[in-house]
Structure formats: structure tokens, C-alpha cells
Design a protein around this motif. Structure first.
Motif, short mmCIF file in Angstrom:
data_model
loop_
_atom_site.label_atom_id
_atom_site.label_comp_id
_atom_site.label_asym_id
_atom_site.label_seq_id
_atom_site.Cartn_x
_atom_site.Cartn_y
_atom_site.Cartn_z
N ILE A 1 0.86 -1.18 0.00
CA ILE A 1 0.00 0.00 0.00
C ILE A 1 0.90 1.23 0.00
N ASN A 2 0.68 2.12 -0.95
CA ASN A 2 1.48 3.35 -1.08
C ASN A 2 2.98 3.07 -1.10
N GLY A 3 3.37 2.01 -1.79
CA GLY A 3 4.79 1.68 -1.95
C GLY A 3 5.42 0.98 -0.76
N ARG A 4 4.65 0.69 0.28
CA ARG A 4 5.19 0.02 1.47
C ARG A 4 4.55 -1.35 1.64
N THR A 5 5.37 -2.34 1.93
CA THR A 5 4.86 -3.68 2.19
C THR A 5 4.25 -3.70 3.59
N VAL A 6 2.96 -4.04 3.67
CA VAL A 6 2.26 -4.04 4.95
C VAL A 6 1.91 -5.44 5.43
N LEU A 7 1.97 -6.42 4.54
CA LEU A 7 1.64 -7.79 4.91
C LEU A 7 2.41 -8.73 4.01
N GLN B 1 -10.43 -3.61 2.86
CA GLN B 1 -10.94 -2.58 1.97
C GLN B 1 -9.81 -1.67 1.50
N GLY B 2 -9.97 -1.12 0.30
CA GLY B 2 -9.02 -0.15 -0.22
C GLY B 2 -8.43 -0.55 -1.55
N ASP B 3 -7.46 0.25 -2.00
CA ASP B 3 -6.71 0.00 -3.22
C ASP B 3 -5.29 -0.41 -2.83
N TYR B 4 -4.84 -1.54 -3.33
CA TYR B 4 -3.50 -1.97 -3.02
C TYR B 4 -2.99 -2.93 -4.09
N VAL C 1 15.69 -19.34 -7.46
CA VAL C 1 15.45 -18.73 -8.77
C VAL C 1 13.95 -18.46 -8.89
N ILE C 2 13.58 -17.27 -9.36
CA ILE C 2 12.17 -16.94 -9.55
C ILE C 2 11.66 -17.71 -10.76
N VAL C 3 10.68 -18.59 -10.52
CA VAL C 3 10.07 -19.40 -11.57
C VAL C 3 8.93 -18.64 -12.23
N ALA C 4 8.17 -17.89 -11.42
CA ALA C 4 7.06 -17.09 -11.94
C ALA C 4 6.81 -15.93 -10.98
N CYS C 5 6.29 -14.84 -11.53
CA CYS C 5 5.93 -13.71 -10.69
C CYS C 5 4.77 -12.96 -11.34
N ALA C 6 4.03 -12.25 -10.50
CA ALA C 6 2.89 -11.47 -10.99
C ALA C 6 2.55 -10.39 -9.98
N ASP C 7 2.05 -9.28 -10.47
CA ASP C 7 1.53 -8.20 -9.63
C ASP C 7 0.06 -8.03 -9.94
N PHE C 8 -0.75 -7.90 -8.90
CA PHE C 8 -2.19 -7.73 -9.05
C PHE C 8 -2.60 -6.43 -8.37
N THR C 9 -3.42 -5.64 -9.05
CA THR C 9 -4.00 -4.46 -8.43
C THR C 9 -5.37 -4.84 -7.90
N VAL C 10 -5.60 -4.59 -6.62
CA VAL C 10 -6.86 -4.95 -5.97
C VAL C 10 -7.58 -3.69 -5.53
N LYS C 11 -8.85 -3.61 -5.87
CA LYS C 11 -9.71 -2.51 -5.43
C LYS C 11 -10.92 -3.15 -4.77
N ASN C 12 -11.02 -3.00 -3.46
CA ASN C 12 -12.12 -3.62 -2.72
C ASN C 12 -12.80 -2.58 -1.85
N TYR C 13 -14.09 -2.43 -2.05
CA TYR C 13 -14.88 -1.49 -1.26
C TYR C 13 -16.09 -2.18 -0.64
N LEU C 14 -16.05 -3.52 -0.54
CA LEU C 14 -17.15 -4.28 0.04
C LEU C 14 -17.07 -4.27 1.56
N ASP C 15 -18.23 -4.19 2.19
CA ASP C 15 -18.33 -4.34 3.63
C ASP C 15 -18.70 -5.79 3.93
N TYR C 16 -17.99 -6.41 4.86
CA TYR C 16 -18.30 -7.77 5.28
C TYR C 16 -19.09 -7.70 6.57
N TYR C 17 -20.20 -8.38 6.60
CA TYR C 17 -21.04 -8.38 7.80
C TYR C 17 -21.14 -9.77 8.36
#
Length: 95
Positions: free
Chosen positions: A18-24, A64-67, A79-95
Motif C-alpha cells: 500500500i502506497n509503496g510500502r509492504t504491509v503484509l 478494503q481499499g486500493d493496493y 530462482v524466480i520461476v514465476a511472478c505477478a503483480d495484481f491491483t486490488v480494489k475492494n470497497y465491500l463491507d463484510y457483515y
């Protein structure tokens, strides 16, 4: 994809950024001595690798959020065999 390296052992690492920083960070062994969680464990250099289907991490709720999720698969030789970056946009509320 055609493998450029053998897969005797395979490790997955997923970072949430998030915002260029690894948070998890999440990591898991997919292939290793005595156990294999993936169908492509044991594949050799030059063999074809193809996967179609769901990918689950056991996460019930996505924050929730964009990350960005950055995923890397490395083998026994780090050795890196495979890599991928995913953009996630989640605005759902879980109840």
C-alpha cells in the motif's frame, strides 16, 4: 509457460503493498521433500507448465481499499520461476 528451471522445491511469497510500502507478507511451501501441494511439483526444465483454476489463500475477508499484491514463486535454487503483480480494489463491507 515453458520452465527454464527444475521444480524440486517451490516456495510462494505474497506481499501486500500500500502506497509503496509492504504491509503484509504471506509465504508457503508448495513443493518440498515429502509433500506437494501443487500439480507441477517435480517438473523439469523445458517442460510446459499450465494452470487454470482457482487460487486460494484461506483469507476469508479482503481488506478494503486500493493496493497491490505481488506474488513470486521461487525454486530450490532461489530462482524466480514465476511472478505477478495484481491491483486490488475492494470497497465491500463484510457483515
Amino acid at each position: 509457460m515453458v520452465l527454464r528451471h527444475d521444480i524440486k522445491e517451490l516456495y510462494a511469497k505474497l506481499d501486500m503493498i500500500i502506497n509503496g510500502r509492504t504491509v503484509l507478507t504471506y509465504s508457503e511451501t508448495l513443493c518440498g521433500p515429502g509433500h506437494s501441494k501443487a500439480i507441477f511439483c517435480g517438473k523439469k526444465k523445458g517442460e510446459h507448465l499450465y494452470y487454470e483454476g482457482p487460487v486460494t489463500l484461506g483469507i476469508k475477508e479482503i481488506p478494503q481499499g486500493d493496493y497491490t499484491l505481488s506474488a513470486k514463486l521461487t525454486n530450490q535454487d532461489h530462482v524466480i520461476v514465476a511472478c505477478a503483480d495484481f491491483t486490488v480494489k475492494n470497497y465491500l463491507d463484510y457483515y
